[in-house]
Write a protein that holds these residues in place. Sequence first.
Motif, PDB file in Angstrom:
ATOM      1  N   SER A   2       3.054  12.300 -10.681  1.00 52.59           N
ATOM      2  CA  SER A   2       2.936  12.628 -12.059  1.00 52.59           C
ATOM      3  C   SER A   2       3.985  11.875 -13.166  1.00 52.59           C
ATOM      4  O   SER A   2       4.090  12.026 -14.427  1.00 52.59           O
ATOM      5  CB  SER A   2       3.299  14.101 -12.109  1.00 52.59           C
ATOM      6  N   ASP A   3       4.844  11.123 -12.352  1.00 54.39           N
ATOM      7  CA  ASP A   3       5.804  10.263 -13.192  1.00 54.39           C
ATOM      8  C   ASP A   3       4.938   9.404 -13.926  1.00 54.39           C
ATOM      9  O   ASP A   3       5.120   8.879 -15.106  1.00 54.39           O
ATOM     10  CB  ASP A   3       6.860   9.653 -12.380  1.00 54.39           C
ATOM     11  N   LEU A   4       3.850   8.754 -13.369  1.00 59.98           N
ATOM     12  CA  LEU A   4       2.866   7.904 -13.995  1.00 59.98           C
ATOM     13  C   LEU A   4       2.311   8.459 -15.273  1.00 59.98           C
ATOM     14  O   LEU A   4       2.307   7.883 -16.041  1.00 59.98           O
ATOM     15  CB  LEU A   4       1.880   7.210 -13.075  1.00 59.98           C
ATOM     16  N   ALA A  34      -7.217  -0.497  -9.881  1.00 65.90           N
ATOM     17  CA  ALA A  34      -6.219   0.410  -9.691  1.00 65.90           C
ATOM     18  C   ALA A  34      -6.018   0.313  -8.122  1.00 65.90           C
ATOM     19  O   ALA A  34      -4.816   0.670  -7.794  1.00 65.90           O
ATOM     20  CB  ALA A  34      -6.673   1.778 -10.168  1.00 65.90           C
ATOM     21  N   LYS A  35      -6.926   0.170  -7.312  1.00 67.86           N
ATOM     22  CA  LYS A  35      -6.841   0.260  -5.899  1.00 67.86           C
ATOM     23  C   LYS A  35      -6.384  -1.108  -5.453  1.00 67.86           C
ATOM     24  O   LYS A  35      -5.496  -1.033  -4.418  1.00 67.86           O
ATOM     25  CB  LYS A  35      -8.061   0.640  -5.172  1.00 67.86           C
ATOM     26  N   VAL A  39       0.803   0.179  -8.687  1.00 67.72           N
ATOM     27  CA  VAL A  39       0.974   0.870 -10.117  1.00 67.72           C
ATOM     28  C   VAL A  39       2.213  -0.075 -10.536  1.00 67.72           C
ATOM     29  O   VAL A  39       2.169  -0.206 -12.055  1.00 67.72           O
ATOM     30  CB  VAL A  39       1.093   2.398  -9.907  1.00 67.72           C
ATOM     31  N   THR A  40       3.265  -0.133 -10.062  1.00 64.74           N
ATOM     32  CA  THR A  40       4.412  -0.913 -10.577  1.00 64.74           C
ATOM     33  C   THR A  40       4.029  -2.155 -10.939  1.00 64.74           C
ATOM     34  O   THR A  40       4.548  -2.625 -11.945  1.00 64.74           O
ATOM     35  CB  THR A  40       5.633  -1.028  -9.336  1.00 64.74           C
ATOM     36  N   LYS A  41       3.087  -2.851 -10.351  1.00 64.57           N
ATOM     37  CA  LYS A  41       2.753  -4.259 -10.788  1.00 64.57           C
ATOM     38  C   LYS A  41       1.987  -4.071 -12.045  1.00 64.57           C
ATOM     39  O   LYS A  41       1.903  -4.872 -13.058  1.00 64.57           O
ATOM     40  CB  LYS A  41       2.060  -5.145  -9.899  1.00 64.57           C
ATOM     41  N   LEU A  42       1.139  -3.113 -12.173  1.00 63.39           N
ATOM     42  CA  LEU A  42       0.372  -3.000 -13.371  1.00 63.39           C
ATOM     43  C   LEU A  42       1.377  -2.511 -14.490  1.00 63.39           C
ATOM     44  O   LEU A  42       0.844  -2.904 -15.937  1.00 63.39           O
ATOM     45  CB  LEU A  42      -0.762  -1.710 -12.993  1.00 63.39           C
ATOM     46  N   LEU A  43       2.090  -1.731 -14.104  1.00 61.30           N
ATOM     47  CA  LEU A  43       3.086  -1.095 -15.217  1.00 61.30           C
ATOM     48  C   LEU A  43       3.975  -2.548 -15.790  1.00 61.30           C
ATOM     49  O   LEU A  43       3.992  -2.629 -16.944  1.00 61.30           O
ATOM     50  CB  LEU A  43       4.037  -0.270 -14.874  1.00 61.30           C
ATOM     51  N   ALA A  75      -5.780   5.059 -12.106  1.00 63.09           N
ATOM     52  CA  ALA A  75      -4.625   5.393 -11.314  1.00 63.09           C
ATOM     53  C   ALA A  75      -4.221   6.760 -11.555  1.00 63.09           C
ATOM     54  O   ALA A  75      -4.002   7.553 -10.566  1.00 63.09           O
ATOM     55  CB  ALA A  75      -3.586   4.129 -11.197  1.00 63.09           C
ATOM     56  N   ALA A  76      -3.838   7.047 -12.830  1.00 59.61           N
ATOM     57  CA  ALA A  76      -3.107   8.493 -13.148  1.00 59.61           C
ATOM     58  C   ALA A  76      -4.482   9.390 -12.929  1.00 59.61           C
ATOM     59  O   ALA A  76      -3.936  10.601 -12.272  1.00 59.61           O
ATOM     60  CB  ALA A  76      -2.960   8.358 -14.653  1.00 59.61           C
ATOM     61  N   ARG A  77      -5.503   9.028 -13.279  1.00 55.95           N
ATOM     62  CA  ARG A  77      -6.454  10.240 -13.065  1.00 55.95           C
ATOM     63  C   ARG A  77      -6.895  10.407 -11.522  1.00 55.95           C
ATOM     64  O   ARG A  77      -7.345  11.389 -11.010  1.00 55.95           O
ATOM     65  CB  ARG A  77      -7.716   9.755 -13.716  1.00 55.95           C
ATOM     66  N   ALA A  78      -6.713   9.241 -10.598  1.00 56.34           N
ATOM     67  CA  ALA A  78      -6.885   9.462  -9.193  1.00 56.34           C
ATOM     68  C   ALA A  78      -5.866  10.349  -8.487  1.00 56.34           C
ATOM     69  O   ALA A  78      -5.977  11.073  -7.870  1.00 56.34           O
ATOM     70  CB  ALA A  78      -6.940   8.215  -8.594  1.00 56.34           C
TER      71      ALA A  78
END
Length: 80
Positions: A2-4, A34-35, A39-43, A75-78
């Motif tokens: 949920s931090d994302l 997203a898979k 997520v850290t690299k995407l951010l 990723a957030a929706r997943a």
Amino acid sequence: MSDLTTHLNHLRRPGLLVRAATMACETGDAHRRAKRRPVTKLLAEEELLNAARMGGGMGYSPTRHVQVMSALLAAARAVN
């Protein structure tokens, strides 16, 4: 994770970018991206793209920015 969601809610990006990313999030490409990438690299990549956007640099790619933002949204929706 949920931090994302919280992090994404606090981002201040142009409405057109957000709308395009939201529409692109509906495709399978966004979910695959997203898979494939943490997520850290995407951010981190999104931060670099936003800095390039703000700086008006020649290396800025709006298409890539939409792709990365849509992957983050997917990723957030997943997680939810």
